[in-house]
Design a protein around this motif. Structure first.
Motif, PDB file in Angstrom:
ATOM      1  N   LEU A  81      -4.669   0.653   5.584  1.00  0.00           N
ATOM      2  CA  LEU A  81      -5.927   1.389   5.409  1.00  0.00           C
ATOM      3  C   LEU A  81      -5.651   2.882   5.212  1.00  0.00           C
ATOM      4  O   LEU A  81      -6.252   3.530   4.355  1.00  0.00           O
ATOM      5  CB  LEU A  81      -6.838   1.153   6.615  1.00  0.00           C
ATOM      6  N   GLY A  82      -4.725   3.401   6.022  1.00  0.00           N
ATOM      7  CA  GLY A  82      -4.368   4.815   5.889  1.00  0.00           C
ATOM      8  C   GLY A  82      -3.824   5.109   4.506  1.00  0.00           C
ATOM      9  O   GLY A  82      -4.200   6.096   3.855  1.00  0.00           O
ATOM     10  N   ALA A  83      -2.929   4.234   4.031  1.00  0.00           N
ATOM     11  CA  ALA A  83      -2.326   4.431   2.715  1.00  0.00           C
ATOM     12  C   ALA A  83      -3.378   4.349   1.612  1.00  0.00           C
ATOM     13  O   ALA A  83      -3.334   5.102   0.634  1.00  0.00           O
ATOM     14  CB  ALA A  83      -1.225   3.393   2.487  1.00  0.00           C
ATOM     15  N   SER A  84      -4.333   3.437   1.782  1.00  0.00           N
ATOM     16  CA  SER A  84      -5.391   3.317   0.776  1.00  0.00           C
ATOM     17  C   SER A  84      -6.207   4.605   0.699  1.00  0.00           C
ATOM     18  O   SER A  84      -6.587   5.049  -0.392  1.00  0.00           O
ATOM     19  CB  SER A  84      -6.326   2.155   1.108  1.00  0.00           C
ATOM     20  N   ALA A  85      -6.459   5.219   1.870  1.00  0.00           N
ATOM     21  CA  ALA A  85      -7.196   6.485   1.882  1.00  0.00           C
ATOM     22  C   ALA A  85      -6.420   7.553   1.124  1.00  0.00           C
ATOM     23  O   ALA A  85      -6.979   8.313   0.328  1.00  0.00           O
ATOM     24  CB  ALA A  85      -7.449   6.922   3.321  1.00  0.00           C
ATOM     25  N   LEU A  86      -5.100   7.594   1.369  1.00  0.00           N
ATOM     26  CA  LEU A  86      -4.254   8.554   0.652  1.00  0.00           C
ATOM     27  C   LEU A  86      -4.315   8.317  -0.854  1.00  0.00           C
ATOM     28  O   LEU A  86      -4.395   9.260  -1.647  1.00  0.00           O
ATOM     29  CB  LEU A  86      -2.806   8.409   1.114  1.00  0.00           C
ATOM     30  N   THR A  87      -4.283   7.026  -1.226  1.00  0.00           N
ATOM     31  CA  THR A  87      -4.349   6.672  -2.648  1.00  0.00           C
ATOM     32  C   THR A  87      -5.619   7.216  -3.281  1.00  0.00           C
ATOM     33  O   THR A  87      -5.597   7.836  -4.347  1.00  0.00           O
ATOM     34  CB  THR A  87      -4.306   5.136  -2.810  1.00  0.00           C
ATOM     35  N   THR A  88      -6.727   7.005  -2.595  1.00  0.00           N
ATOM     36  CA  THR A  88      -8.008   7.500  -3.103  1.00  0.00           C
ATOM     37  C   THR A  88      -7.980   9.016  -3.214  1.00  0.00           C
ATOM     38  O   THR A  88      -8.415   9.585  -4.224  1.00  0.00           O
ATOM     39  CB  THR A  88      -9.147   7.065  -2.162  1.00  0.00           C
ATOM     40  N   GLY A  89      -7.440   9.680  -2.188  1.00  0.00           N
ATOM     41  CA  GLY A  89      -7.345  11.141  -2.210  1.00  0.00           C
ATOM     42  C   GLY A  89      -6.551  11.622  -3.408  1.00  0.00           C
ATOM     43  O   GLY A  89      -6.932  12.566  -4.103  1.00  0.00           O
ATOM     44  N   LEU A  90      -5.428  10.942  -3.675  1.00  0.00           N
ATOM     45  CA  LEU A  90      -4.590  11.333  -4.802  1.00  0.00           C
ATOM     46  C   LEU A  90      -5.313  11.128  -6.130  1.00  0.00           C
ATOM     47  O   LEU A  90      -5.189  11.931  -7.058  1.00  0.00           O
ATOM     48  CB  LEU A  90      -3.298  10.515  -4.799  1.00  0.00           C
ATOM     49  N   GLN A  91      -6.088  10.030  -6.186  1.00  0.00           N
ATOM     50  CA  GLN A  91      -6.780   9.743  -7.444  1.00  0.00           C
ATOM     51  C   GLN A  91      -7.811  10.822  -7.767  1.00  0.00           C
ATOM     52  O   GLN A  91      -8.034  11.142  -8.933  1.00  0.00           O
ATOM     53  CB  GLN A  91      -7.440   8.360  -7.389  1.00  0.00           C
ATOM     54  N   VAL A  92      -8.414  11.393  -6.721  1.00  0.00           N
ATOM     55  CA  VAL A  92      -9.393  12.464  -6.933  1.00  0.00           C
ATOM     56  C   VAL A  92      -8.708  13.670  -7.569  1.00  0.00           C
ATOM     57  O   VAL A  92      -9.269  14.362  -8.421  1.00  0.00           O
ATOM     58  CB  VAL A  92     -10.065  12.836  -5.595  1.00  0.00           C
ATOM     59  N   GLN A  93      -7.453  13.921  -7.168  1.00  0.00           N
ATOM     60  CA  GLN A  93      -6.703  15.058  -7.701  1.00  0.00           C
ATOM     61  C   GLN A  93      -6.324  14.877  -9.171  1.00  0.00           C
ATOM     62  O   GLN A  93      -6.116  15.848  -9.887  1.00  0.00           O
ATOM     63  CB  GLN A  93      -5.404  15.255  -6.908  1.00  0.00           C
ATOM     64  N   ALA A 132       0.832  -1.207   0.000  1.00  0.00           N
ATOM     65  CA  ALA A 132       0.000   0.000   0.000  1.00  0.00           C
ATOM     66  C   ALA A 132       0.864   1.253   0.000  1.00  0.00           C
ATOM     67  O   ALA A 132       0.544   2.247  -0.671  1.00  0.00           O
ATOM     68  CB  ALA A 132      -0.930  -0.016   1.216  1.00  0.00           C
ATOM     69  N   GLY A 133       1.975   1.212   0.742  1.00  0.00           N
ATOM     70  CA  GLY A 133       2.888   2.360   0.775  1.00  0.00           C
ATOM     71  C   GLY A 133       3.472   2.633  -0.606  1.00  0.00           C
ATOM     72  O   GLY A 133       3.568   3.790  -1.047  1.00  0.00           O
ATOM     73  N   ALA A 134       3.839   1.563  -1.308  1.00  0.00           N
ATOM     74  CA  ALA A 134       4.397   1.716  -2.648  1.00  0.00           C
ATOM     75  C   ALA A 134       3.372   2.339  -3.594  1.00  0.00           C
ATOM     76  O   ALA A 134       3.700   3.185  -4.425  1.00  0.00           O
ATOM     77  CB  ALA A 134       4.848   0.357  -3.177  1.00  0.00           C
ATOM     78  N   MET A 135       2.111   1.934  -3.434  1.00  0.00           N
ATOM     79  CA  MET A 135       1.028   2.504  -4.236  1.00  0.00           C
ATOM     80  C   MET A 135       0.981   4.024  -4.088  1.00  0.00           C
ATOM     81  O   MET A 135       0.888   4.758  -5.078  1.00  0.00           O
ATOM     82  CB  MET A 135      -0.331   1.953  -3.757  1.00  0.00           C
ATOM     83  N   VAL A 136       1.011   4.483  -2.829  1.00  0.00           N
ATOM     84  CA  VAL A 136       0.934   5.924  -2.572  1.00  0.00           C
ATOM     85  C   VAL A 136       2.096   6.639  -3.237  1.00  0.00           C
ATOM     86  O   VAL A 136       1.926   7.656  -3.933  1.00  0.00           O
ATOM     87  CB  VAL A 136       0.931   6.207  -1.054  1.00  0.00           C
ATOM     88  N   GLY A 137       3.312   6.083  -3.051  1.00  0.00           N
ATOM     89  CA  GLY A 137       4.502   6.718  -3.630  1.00  0.00           C
ATOM     90  C   GLY A 137       4.397   6.825  -5.142  1.00  0.00           C
ATOM     91  O   GLY A 137       4.624   7.894  -5.728  1.00  0.00           O
ATOM     92  N   ALA A 138       4.039   5.701  -5.778  1.00  0.00           N
ATOM     93  CA  ALA A 138       3.969   5.693  -7.239  1.00  0.00           C
ATOM     94  C   ALA A 138       2.911   6.667  -7.742  1.00  0.00           C
ATOM     95  O   ALA A 138       3.130   7.430  -8.686  1.00  0.00           O
ATOM     96  CB  ALA A 138       3.656   4.281  -7.725  1.00  0.00           C
ATOM     97  N   LEU A 139       1.768   6.644  -7.083  1.00  0.00           N
ATOM     98  CA  LEU A 139       0.669   7.507  -7.512  1.00  0.00           C
ATOM     99  C   LEU A 139       1.032   8.976  -7.344  1.00  0.00           C
ATOM    100  O   LEU A 139       0.741   9.803  -8.232  1.00  0.00           O
ATOM    101  CB  LEU A 139      -0.583   7.165  -6.694  1.00  0.00           C
ATOM    102  N   ALA A 140       1.705   9.283  -6.234  1.00  0.00           N
ATOM    103  CA  ALA A 140       2.121  10.675  -6.019  1.00  0.00           C
ATOM    104  C   ALA A 140       3.024  11.122  -7.157  1.00  0.00           C
ATOM    105  O   ALA A 140       2.869  12.232  -7.683  1.00  0.00           O
ATOM    106  CB  ALA A 140       2.835  10.797  -4.670  1.00  0.00           C
ATOM    107  N   ALA A 141       3.958  10.267  -7.555  1.00  0.00           N
ATOM    108  CA  ALA A 141       4.857  10.625  -8.659  1.00  0.00           C
ATOM    109  C   ALA A 141       4.067  10.826  -9.946  1.00  0.00           C
ATOM    110  O   ALA A 141       4.302  11.776 -10.696  1.00  0.00           O
ATOM    111  CB  ALA A 141       5.910   9.532  -8.843  1.00  0.00           C
ATOM    112  N   LEU A 142       3.104   9.938 -10.190  1.00  0.00           N
ATOM    113  CA  LEU A 142       2.309  10.037 -11.426  1.00  0.00           C
ATOM    114  C   LEU A 142       1.463  11.313 -11.439  1.00  0.00           C
ATOM    115  O   LEU A 142       1.304  11.961 -12.464  1.00  0.00           O
ATOM    116  CB  LEU A 142       1.402   8.812 -11.574  1.00  0.00           C
TER     117      LEU A 142
END
Lengths: 259, 316
Positions: free
Chosen positions: B135-147, B76-86
């Protein structure tokens, strides 16, 4: 003369603001059998956990062979102290022989040597034929004898046994106790927590054996296993009448029976 | 004998995989083989070996046959990192996405490992912390996807399916080396992991430094998984499935399961990836979809088959 196996002074264990052990002092001599008794919640298991360093302590000192238990390396500690829990549970199916071999973690040796010692230990508890079996498929009595084989294989100088026969049927309890007391007579130092002092004491007619009563985290009495005052001390400890009678030349203790 | 069969089958899968696939003209065959298929198979082998071993090791330290690298929040942490970069980069460079994923993975795995290194922590607490971090990381992922805009979200979703698609050897070397270090670091603790079979308290009484072992295995494991996820996206269920396949093959010996999960993991992922890229002519199935399709039913079957167990623990 070997250094003193265990020396405990002013031991405190506090959990959630409650003192589970409240100033325990206890010395265990080499070759001695110390039988720890007490009602549920007296702190017996906590005491055993603190003796081998697993349970964190909040005060006092636990020394094993002259060194604080917390300062011993894992390997040093496992050479001095071995532990048999009430019931060991395997995380996943595993062959019995591997469970026993794993107990020799502290010893550097070839795998063939380890296998040989593990098989010998299984032989001692009469379960060599189960070596290949899956440990999770055993009955409670078999599983506990395998745990005892693991303890034998570990080859520690002092044994800490925490109600090892608690949930077993009378025959297995008796067999287990015979193996343990056999080791004690052969020179092993043994600390044995039990809810069934009669079964142990009936087999201990001589030798350096002591009964320690524990209640509310405190030692309420320490008596020789052969002391005349033992029935009344046990009676006070459990708040039930205890009567001693002689059966086949041995002293037996009847709990809940008024003489 | 069964061990030998398992090893031979796994190695055969790895060796044969580059030659499986649609036939191509002689003119491009050399390019397809050496620049597309071989590096891809090598990547799959390294990632599969690492995920398999780390899965087996995590099952051992958590004392739970259902534990996986995802349990500690690494994926999940890797997901957040990758998505942030994208999301935040105008023109995302693949290696920067990979590095961001690595940072994200370690940002979650290391605090979990630090928690595990505190002697007064029970392993259940560590597991719960991992779940909470996930769970926290998944929430961040969703937040990033909205952006993100539509194209970025699509790229992120595609990445999150996991893929071993590879052109040339960029990344293969570093992934292979880090995976090797991760596997070696985990297997260095093989005897301690064996001794943990009957719980931490008993292993401790037998001389295992429980805190040190779980911290080191978590760190070495998370490092390998982070690198795998960073380069290939999360490839689900490999860490769960492989140890259980080994058990089915050679029995329950923890020693064998831990040592064979590397070679079988390599074989398993190469096999899945070969199926994923050939089963659908002209299109490619994300390999993560295939491993999940095998892993999810297996997980359910394992949960249903799992016996209830009693346990004893000295208060700590």
């Amino acid at each position: 003369m070997r250094p003193q196996p265990l020396s405990v002074s002013e031991l405190q264990v506090v959990r959630g603001g409650r003192a589970l052990l409240d100033g325990i002092s206890l010395d265990v001599q080499s070759g001695e059998l110390v039988i720890v008794v007490g009602p549920n919640g007296a702190g017996k298991s906590t005491l055993v956990g603190a003796l081998f360093g697993w349970t964190g302590i909040d005060g006092g000192v636990v020394e094993c062979e002259g060194t604080s238990v917390g300062k011993l390396s894992g390997v040093e500690r496992a050479a001095r102290l071995g532990w048999l829990p009430q019931r060991a549970s395997l995380a996943e199916p595993t062959p019995v022989i591997e469970q026993v071999m794993a107990a020799r973690f502290r010893i550097r040796e070839s795998r063939a040597q380890r296998l040989k010692h593990a098989l010998e230990a299984l032989e001692r508890v009469g379960l060599r034929h189960l070596a290949e079996r899956d440990g999770t498929s055993l009955s409670g009595g078999e599983a506990q004898r395998v745990s005892l084989a693991a303890l034998i294989a570990q080859d520690a100088r002092t044994w800490l046994l925490d109600e090892p026969a608690n949930h077993l049927d009378p025959r297995v309890q008796t067999e287990l106790m015979q193996i343990v007391l056999g080791e004690w007579r052969a020179g092993k130092t043994v600390v044995l927590v039990t809810h069934d002092p009669d079964r142990v004491l009936a087999r201990v007619t001589e030798g350096p054996a002591r009964v320690v009563g524990l209640r509310d985290g405190r030692v309420t009495f320490e008596l020789s296993a052969h002391a005349d005052a033992l029935p009344s001390a046990l009676s006070d400890l459990y708040d039930v009448p205890v009567t001693a009678i002689i059966v086949a030349g041995r002293r037996r203790f009847l709990f809940g029976v008024q003489a | 004998m069964r061990v030998a069969v398992l090893v031979v089958v796994s190695l055969l899968a790895v060796v044969a995989a580059p030659f499986i696939g649609p036939s191509v003209d002689d003119a491009v065959w050399s390019f397809v083989l050496w620049e597309l298929r071989v590096p891809r198979v090598l990547m799959a082998a390294a990632v599969g070996a690492c995920l398999g071993t780390v899965g087996a090791a995590f099952q051992a330290i958590f004392g739970n046959p259902l534990a996986t690298p995802s349990t500690t929040g690494t994926t999940a942490g890797a997901m957040v990192g990758a998505l942030a970069a994208l999301v935040f980069m105008a023109t995302p460079n693949p290696s920067i996405v990979a590095i961001a994923a690595l940072i994200g993975a370690l940002a979650i795995a290391l605090p979990v490992a630090a928690l595990a290194s505190r002697g007064n922590r029970r392993i259940e607490d560590v597991l719960l912390a991992g779940v909470a971090m996930t769970l926290g990381a998944s929430a961040l992922t969703t937040g990033l996807q909205v952006q993100a805009d539509l194209a970025t979200t699509f790229r992120a979703v595609r990445w999150s399916m996991g893929s071993l698609t590879q052109v040339g050897y960029s990344g293969v070397g570093i992934v292979a080396v880090v995976c090797a270090v991760s596997i070696a670091g985990v297997l260095w603790h093989l005897r301690a992991l064996e001794a943990l079979i009957a719980g931490e308290a008993l292993a401790f009484s037998q001389g295992v430094d429980v805190t040190r072992v779980r911290t080191r295995v978590l760190v070495f494991g998370a490092l390998g998984v982070a690198v795998c996820v960073a380069w290939c996206g999360p490839i689900a269920f490999v860490g769960l499935v492989v140890p259980h396949l080994v058990r089915l093959g050679v029995g329950t010996s923890r020693r064998l399961v831990l040592t064979l999960s590397a070679v079988c993991g390599a074989g398993f992922l190469v096999l899945c990836d070969t199926v994923a890229r050939t089963v659908w002519a002209g299109r490619e199935l994300p390999v993560g979809v295939l491993t999940a399709a095998i892993g999810a039913p297996l997980l359910v079957a394992l949960v249903l088959r799992r016996p209830g167990r009693a346990s004893t623990r000295v208060s700590k």
